[in-house]
Write an enzyme that holds these catalytic residues in place. Sequence first.
Site, short mmCIF file in Angstrom:
data_model
loop_
_atom_site.label_atom_id
_atom_site.label_comp_id
_atom_site.label_asym_id
_atom_site.label_seq_id
_atom_site.Cartn_x
_atom_site.Cartn_y
_atom_site.Cartn_z
N HIS A 1 -43.14 12.63 -28.93
CA HIS A 1 -43.98 11.43 -29.02
C HIS A 1 -43.89 10.57 -27.76
CE1 HIS A 1 -40.30 9.36 -30.78
NE2 HIS A 1 -40.78 8.36 -30.07
N ASP B 1 -39.50 17.08 -32.64
CA ASP B 1 -39.90 16.01 -31.73
C ASP B 1 -39.18 16.14 -30.38
OD1 ASP B 1 -40.98 13.74 -30.66
OD2 ASP B 1 -40.47 12.44 -32.34
N SER C 1 -35.84 6.29 -28.39
CA SER C 1 -36.56 7.55 -28.58
C SER C 1 -36.36 8.44 -27.36
CB SER C 1 -38.06 7.29 -28.76
OG SER C 1 -38.31 6.71 -30.01
#
Length: 728
Positions: free
Chosen positions: A83, A218, A665
């Site tokens: 992402h 991810d 992230s």
Amino acid sequence: MNPFKRLLLSSCVFITMNVVAVEGMWLPEQMPSLKKDLQAHGLELAPEQLSSLDKFPMNAIVSLGGCTASFVSPNGLIVTNHHCIYGDLQYNSTPEENLIEKGFLAKSMAEERPAAPGRRVWVTESVTNISQVMKSGLDKLSGRALLDELERRTKSQIAQCEDEFHRCRVFEFYGGAEYYLLRQLELKDLRIVYAPAEAIGKFGGDIDNWMWPRHTGDFAFYRAYIGKDGKPATYNKENVPYKPKGFLPLSKQGIAPGDFVMVAGYPGRTYRHKISTEVAYRFEKYYPRTQKVLADLARIIETIGAQKREAAIKYASRLAGLNNYAKNFQGMMEGYARSHMLENRRKQETQLQQWLNTTPEMKPYRTALEDLKAALAQQHALQETDAWSSWLLGTGMLSTARNLYKWSLNQVKPDDQRELGFQVRDRERWEGYLRSLERRFDIDVESANFRYFLEKLFASENQEIRNIVKIVTGNAKNVDEAVDYFKRIHGDSVLSDPETRLALLDKKPDFFEKSSDPLLSLAVRLYPILKAREDRFKEINGKVKKARARFMEAKLAYFEAQGRPMYDDANSSLRITYGNVQGYPALGQQKPRDGVACDNNGCRYTPFTTATGIVAKDTGKKPFNVPPVERQLIEKRDFGAYEAKFLDDLPVNFLSDVDTTGGNSGSPTMNGKGELVGLLFDGTYDTLNADWEYTDNTRSIHVDVRYMLWVMEKIDHADNLLKELVIH
């Protein structure tokens, strides 16, 4: 005394307290003070090694600006979340070749694709305490004068620190009680190397976002390049891979329940030192309003995107962000309703005030809390008045036109007198934004957004807002007429041409002031109104800053008197957090399934999900459309060397109690040796308000390195990358 020295001296008080030790986003320099607790949890490296930014593993950690990443090869290969690379996949996609959906693999360096213009990677080289320089003589200043002086000093420190290849930032800690200068090498040529298909990298989509059990791959890879002369350079085919000072090896053995893990990264923002009035304002006004706006804007994009595939691709990254934050805010509000957060914050403030009132040397700080509350009341009132019009002015190219005019006003000043964000050092960033604008712009989407906000404001009785509405609607008589005007001025403006947009960076203010271009003219007419608004905010924000610094000084002294350490809220600076792999009690009614175990005492989220759970979720439709090749491999149990014996399956995602937030992230999840065992990519829905209050059940979600390697080997056949990686 320096607050960080106080923390080091008092650390021995808490190192045997597991809950306190796990909570916290610590500065690298604090690691030696946590030595006993780190080693008790399972760290095998010397804690002193973690405080050295030029040594393994910290010299492998990099910032992407909003995400974290890490070098994983001597040839500049970088791993981060899928992402985090999503916007660059979107930038390189077309209706004919949608890299988001099908994924991308460069079989050689020659096939790697440039990231979007302006994409950078920053390698932190030093962090220096500059508190004395920043704070000296500020006691007599307040309001706008305080902010202006802090900005002047910030620009001075940055100017002394930066050169052609380095970028520097001044970070405020403890509400202004401390200041640090960050120096980073800026790498300007970043290329997409590999990203799995959306059905793996975003499996579960927005439905599974923030949820456990999770089964999302991810992860993705970039590569950083520099010029042949060994210096950072913008994209050029002749550039060569950057050679990092360090990189992380990958551990094929992975981790098991109870194992030690640590995460290093650049967490964005937490609010654990905000006071009770801020808690009440955010959760009772700001979050409810903003959550609805985000969800509504997402629906606008989905509706138009369903009819216009090109618009769907252009807004894919933005849609993902809107849905992400809408769900995040909803989860925080639900968590707040279940919690005693406001009550707890008020109790903490009462205890602090009682200590201040009974401690003679703290007499100057006895009004600190009330002073902060008074300043915040003014700030919140302004925010309530201006919220909707600020959103309106962000639609279409209205903000682009306004920023270009503001840029011109700053360019006629000496560089050290220009506003932060509008100096010579910022030009490349603006150029990147202007070049990529049309790849993220659709007039139908923007017109719908404009209509949405205008409907809230068209009949406003606030004179300033009425003046803004008149300017941006061309004195339209109704909303429909205003939307037609909005479309027309965008069609007639030179801003629709990328080269013309770039050329405007060299224009002086009089060019804009004489221009007949509808958007540029609009920007000039809006400027006096928005400048007056900005001045009001700066005056109030300066008062808040002064009051908060005094309050935080009092709070630091209070913690010191109790022998307790105090970490600061996240502020996008480099932090380390550590803990263990573990699940937690499940909320609500649950059924036993992959990632959930139940007995007579209730259900519990187990720390791992598996490949078997992927097949169980398969519906054949987005976002649970398992690629056929992946399903076949799982059904054959073809897990190769990546199967975890304790699971009798392939691990996909896992939980830990490390303390993280947005900005983390892509952060590498490391074992006690500093080997990469996964990537941090999410938190859990029922503990989303951990940004405000950490609890024993706060958990982070990671993608397991064994699943990453399995996908690369068995599904996408990324043999070239598997050979490049160092796998233990």
